[in-house]
Design a protein around this motif. Structure first.
Motif, PDB file in Angstrom:
ATOM      1  N   PHE A   1       0.850  -1.195   0.000  1.00 53.14           N
ATOM      2  CA  PHE A   1       0.000   0.000   0.000  1.00 53.14           C
ATOM      3  C   PHE A   1       0.883   1.242   0.000  1.00 53.14           C
ATOM      4  O   PHE A   1       2.038   1.187   0.418  1.00 53.14           O
ATOM      5  CB  PHE A   1      -0.970   0.021   1.192  1.00 53.14           C
ATOM      6  N   ARG A   2       0.335   2.335  -0.511  1.00 53.34           N
ATOM      7  CA  ARG A   2       1.071   3.594  -0.481  1.00 53.34           C
ATOM      8  C   ARG A   2       0.706   4.315   0.814  1.00 53.34           C
ATOM      9  O   ARG A   2      -0.470   4.552   1.077  1.00 53.34           O
ATOM     10  CB  ARG A   2       0.728   4.432  -1.711  1.00 53.34           C
ATOM     11  N   GLU A   3       1.734   4.614   1.614  1.00 54.41           N
ATOM     12  CA  GLU A   3       1.450   5.287   2.892  1.00 54.41           C
ATOM     13  C   GLU A   3       1.100   6.754   2.604  1.00 54.41           C
ATOM     14  O   GLU A   3       1.306   7.220   1.479  1.00 54.41           O
ATOM     15  CB  GLU A   3       2.629   5.100   3.866  1.00 54.41           C
ATOM     16  N   PRO A   4       0.571   7.478   3.577  1.00 55.87           N
ATOM     17  CA  PRO A   4       0.038   8.819   3.286  1.00 55.87           C
ATOM     18  C   PRO A   4       1.053   9.799   2.711  1.00 55.87           C
ATOM     19  O   PRO A   4       0.683  10.736   2.001  1.00 55.87           O
ATOM     20  CB  PRO A   4      -0.476   9.305   4.652  1.00 55.87           C
ATOM     21  N   GLY A   5       2.340   9.603   2.963  1.00 54.05           N
ATOM     22  CA  GLY A   5       3.359  10.502   2.415  1.00 54.05           C
ATOM     23  C   GLY A   5       3.778  10.145   1.001  1.00 54.05           C
ATOM     24  O   GLY A   5       4.605  10.838   0.409  1.00 54.05           O
ATOM     25  N   GLY A   6       3.248   9.025   0.461  1.00 56.01           N
ATOM     26  CA  GLY A   6       3.529   8.674  -0.926  1.00 56.01           C
ATOM     27  C   GLY A   6       4.489   7.519  -1.116  1.00 56.01           C
ATOM     28  O   GLY A   6       4.703   7.058  -2.242  1.00 56.01           O
ATOM     29  N   VAL A   7       5.110   7.034  -0.036  1.00 59.01           N
ATOM     30  CA  VAL A   7       6.098   5.960  -0.161  1.00 59.01           C
ATOM     31  C   VAL A   7       5.372   4.619  -0.246  1.00 59.01           C
ATOM     32  O   VAL A   7       4.412   4.379   0.487  1.00 59.01           O
ATOM     33  CB  VAL A   7       7.062   5.952   1.050  1.00 59.01           C
ATOM     34  N   LEU A   8       5.824   3.756  -1.174  1.00 61.77           N
ATOM     35  CA  LEU A   8       5.221   2.434  -1.312  1.00 61.77           C
ATOM     36  C   LEU A   8       5.740   1.527  -0.186  1.00 61.77           C
ATOM     37  O   LEU A   8       6.949   1.309  -0.071  1.00 61.77           O
ATOM     38  CB  LEU A   8       5.548   1.835  -2.681  1.00 61.77           C
ATOM     39  N   PHE A   9       4.816   1.067   0.637  1.00 62.04           N
ATOM     40  CA  PHE A   9       5.122   0.139   1.727  1.00 62.04           C
ATOM     41  C   PHE A   9       4.683  -1.265   1.324  1.00 62.04           C
ATOM     42  O   PHE A   9       3.660  -1.434   0.655  1.00 62.04           O
ATOM     43  CB  PHE A   9       4.352   0.524   3.008  1.00 62.04           C
ATOM     44  N   GLU A  10       5.435  -2.254   1.786  1.00 61.34           N
ATOM     45  CA  GLU A  10       5.063  -3.656   1.631  1.00 61.34           C
ATOM     46  C   GLU A  10       5.149  -4.285   3.013  1.00 61.34           C
ATOM     47  O   GLU A  10       5.937  -3.827   3.853  1.00 61.34           O
ATOM     48  CB  GLU A  10       6.046  -4.343   0.666  1.00 61.34           C
ATOM     49  N   ILE A  11       4.335  -5.313   3.243  1.00 58.05           N
ATOM     50  CA  ILE A  11       4.532  -6.150   4.428  1.00 58.05           C
ATOM     51  C   ILE A  11       4.729  -7.564   3.911  1.00 58.05           C
ATOM     52  O   ILE A  11       3.882  -8.088   3.179  1.00 58.05           O
ATOM     53  CB  ILE A  11       3.351  -6.048   5.406  1.00 58.05           C
ATOM     54  N   ALA A  12       5.888  -8.164   4.218  1.00 57.69           N
ATOM     55  CA  ALA A  12       6.304  -9.453   3.653  1.00 57.69           C
ATOM     56  C   ALA A  12       6.487 -10.466   4.781  1.00 57.69           C
ATOM     57  O   ALA A  12       6.951 -10.121   5.861  1.00 57.69           O
ATOM     58  CB  ALA A  12       7.617  -9.288   2.887  1.00 57.69           C
ATOM     59  N   THR A  13       6.139 -11.711   4.490  1.00 57.82           N
ATOM     60  CA  THR A  13       6.247 -12.763   5.511  1.00 57.82           C
ATOM     61  C   THR A  13       7.678 -13.308   5.586  1.00 57.82           C
ATOM     62  O   THR A  13       8.358 -13.438   4.570  1.00 57.82           O
ATOM     63  CB  THR A  13       5.306 -13.934   5.188  1.00 57.82           C
ATOM     64  N   ASP A  14       8.118 -13.668   6.771  1.00 56.27           N
ATOM     65  CA  ASP A  14       9.418 -14.340   6.918  1.00 56.27           C
ATOM     66  C   ASP A  14       9.447 -15.666   6.150  1.00 56.27           C
ATOM     67  O   ASP A  14      10.397 -15.927   5.423  1.00 56.27           O
ATOM     68  CB  ASP A  14       9.733 -14.601   8.396  1.00 56.27           C
ATOM     69  N   PRO A  15       8.433 -16.540   6.312  1.00 59.29           N
ATOM     70  CA  PRO A  15       8.459 -17.780   5.545  1.00 59.29           C
ATOM     71  C   PRO A  15       7.896 -17.586   4.132  1.00 59.29           C
ATOM     72  O   PRO A  15       7.120 -16.650   3.935  1.00 59.29           O
ATOM     73  CB  PRO A  15       7.558 -18.719   6.365  1.00 59.29           C
ATOM     74  N   PRO A  16       8.248 -18.425   3.136  1.00 56.54           N
ATOM     75  CA  PRO A  16       9.108 -19.603   3.312  1.00 56.54           C
ATOM     76  C   PRO A  16      10.599 -19.300   3.300  1.00 56.54           C
ATOM     77  O   PRO A  16      11.392 -20.131   3.703  1.00 56.54           O
ATOM     78  CB  PRO A  16       8.735 -20.480   2.113  1.00 56.54           C
ATOM     79  N   GLY A  17      11.026 -18.159   2.836  1.00 58.68           N
ATOM     80  CA  GLY A  17      12.448 -17.814   2.840  1.00 58.68           C
ATOM     81  C   GLY A  17      13.148 -18.216   1.549  1.00 58.68           C
ATOM     82  O   GLY A  17      12.561 -18.817   0.655  1.00 58.68           O
ATOM     83  N   PHE A  18      14.423 -17.888   1.483  1.00 57.77           N
ATOM     84  CA  PHE A  18      15.157 -17.964   0.214  1.00 57.77           C
ATOM     85  C   PHE A  18      15.703 -19.347  -0.094  1.00 57.77           C
ATOM     86  O   PHE A  18      16.185 -19.601  -1.193  1.00 57.77           O
ATOM     87  CB  PHE A  18      16.256 -16.901   0.193  1.00 57.77           C
ATOM     88  N   ALA A  19      15.631 -20.266   0.846  1.00 59.86           N
ATOM     89  CA  ALA A  19      16.087 -21.641   0.601  1.00 59.86           C
ATOM     90  C   ALA A  19      14.920 -22.529   0.168  1.00 59.86           C
ATOM     91  O   ALA A  19      15.035 -23.741   0.149  1.00 59.86           O
ATOM     92  CB  ALA A  19      16.768 -22.203   1.849  1.00 59.86           C
ATOM     93  N   VAL A  20      13.795 -21.915  -0.241  1.00 59.04           N
ATOM     94  CA  VAL A  20      12.625 -22.717  -0.611  1.00 59.04           C
ATOM     95  C   VAL A  20      12.842 -23.424  -1.952  1.00 59.04           C
ATOM     96  O   VAL A  20      12.259 -24.470  -2.196  1.00 59.04           O
ATOM     97  CB  VAL A  20      11.351 -21.841  -0.637  1.00 59.04           C
ATOM     98  N   ASP A  21      13.703 -22.875  -2.829  1.00 58.40           N
ATOM     99  CA  ASP A  21      13.876 -23.483  -4.150  1.00 58.40           C
ATOM    100  C   ASP A  21      15.316 -23.831  -4.502  1.00 58.40           C
ATOM    101  O   ASP A  21      15.598 -24.260  -5.614  1.00 58.40           O
ATOM    102  CB  ASP A  21      13.264 -22.573  -5.239  1.00 58.40           C
ATOM    103  N   GLU A  22      16.250 -23.647  -3.594  1.00 53.67           N
ATOM    104  CA  GLU A  22      17.643 -24.067  -3.817  1.00 53.67           C
ATOM    105  C   GLU A  22      18.315 -24.145  -2.443  1.00 53.67           C
ATOM    106  O   GLU A  22      17.862 -23.511  -1.489  1.00 53.67           O
ATOM    107  CB  GLU A  22      18.391 -23.100  -4.745  1.00 53.67           C
TER     108      GLU A  22
END
Ligand code: ZN
Length: 310
Positions: A251-272
């Motif tokens: 979502f875009r916060e009120p000041g205009g910056v694009l915010f994301e909320i991302a989950t810790d899982p599954p993580g970067f070892a999910v496919d290698e």
């Protein structure tokens, strides 16, 4: 009520050519190259990920490297700098290293009682190294200190950070006409500064600018809970999107910056395997059938340099 926000999960920027980006992030900043994939919305472009040796949330910097991207300009309504944490006493070694390698930097300066320098990536992105007692390790593995948002009227963003995300307001530092208000969470990448500077230009997306900053949700349920709270606060939030290594909402916060909320899982070892992260081009299932054509369309990159220690 949720627990307060832990801190940053990752930060995503637009860069110039991929090779310069790899050389700077691994060779100059000593980050681990943790994922080589494509932009899931435009698979003719890489999406390159860097992090600490565990590829842990709170250390992950990602880039969309566009070979022909025009230069952007950090300014109002954008995140304007990313900061890494280094242990107290470690900054001089970094200064010596940058000076020896001919890497331009600004500083050292003091900010909220912490010594810091600002380095320019080849595409102009501002990356800061900040000495902090919160740093744990030996430099490249300390993860993020935080990010600076450039917002002229910060009140609504400040309310979001404190009343919805649970950040504490650490007060203001002034430099001329500019003010820097600091907000603090508990975890890694815990600092959000809002810089308000009436003399600064408006932001323009392009190479060398931050596309969005992502905060951490510890799992899918936590993310849905954050989503509900952001909607209740009046934010226009996307549905949950599968980003292969995490689930994301934006979502875009009120000041205009694009915010994301991302989950810790599954993580970067999910496919290698964790040991060989980044060595092969990883594609999500929907692109695997087009691997040959995708590989042929991507610019060639040299394998990242091994991690240099100080
Ligand atoms: Zn993201």
């Amino acid at each position: 009520m949720n627990n307060p926000m832990i801190g940053l999960h990752h930060v995503t920027a637009i860069s110039g050519g991929p090779q310069e980006n790899i050389d700077f992030m691994t060779g100059t900043l000593g980050q681990r190259f943790i994922k080589r994939t494509v932009n899931f919305d435009a698979p003719d472009t890489y999406h390159l990920y860097y992090g600490d040796r565990d590829a842990a949330p709170g250390s992950v910097m990602t880039y969309f490297p566009f070979v022909n991207a025009g230069p952007g300009r950090a300014g109002n309504g954008m995140a304007r700098a990313l900061a890494y944490a280094v242990p107290v006493g470690a900054l001089d070694a970094w200064i010596g290293r940058f000076a020896g390698d001919g890497v331009a930097f600004d500083g050292p300066h003091e900010r909220f009682g912490e010594r810091m320098i600002a380095v320019r990536a080849p595409d102009g992105l501002c990356i800061e190294l900040i000495e902090t007692a919160r740093a744990q390790g030996d430099g490249p593995d300390d993860g993020f200190h935080g990010a600076t948002l450039h917002i002229d009227r910060p009140e609504a963003t400040a309310r979001l950070l404190t009343q919805v995300f649970g950040y504490t307001d650490e007060g203001v530092e002034r430099a001329g006409d500019a003010t820097r208000r600091r907000f603090l969470a508990a975890g890694r990448g815990s600092v959000i500064d809002i810089l308000s500077d009436p003399s600064a230009p408006s932001g323009r997306p392009g190479a060398g600018t931050i596309h969005h900053i992502a905060f951490r949700a510890k799992d899918n349920a936590d993310q849905l809970s954050w989503r509900a709270r952001a909607v209740e606060a009046g934010m226009d939030v996307t549905p949950v999107i599968d980003r292969q290594y995490f689930n994301a909402i934006y979502f875009r916060e009120p000041g205009g910056v694009l915010f994301e909320i991302a989950t810790d899982p599954p993580g970067f070892a999910v496919d290698e395997p964790m040991e060989t992260l980044g060595q092969a081009l990883m594609l999500p299932a929907q692109y695997e059938g087009k691997r040959k054509a995708i590989e042929a369309g991507l610019p060639e990159i040299r394998f990242p340099l091994p991690l240099k220690s100080l």
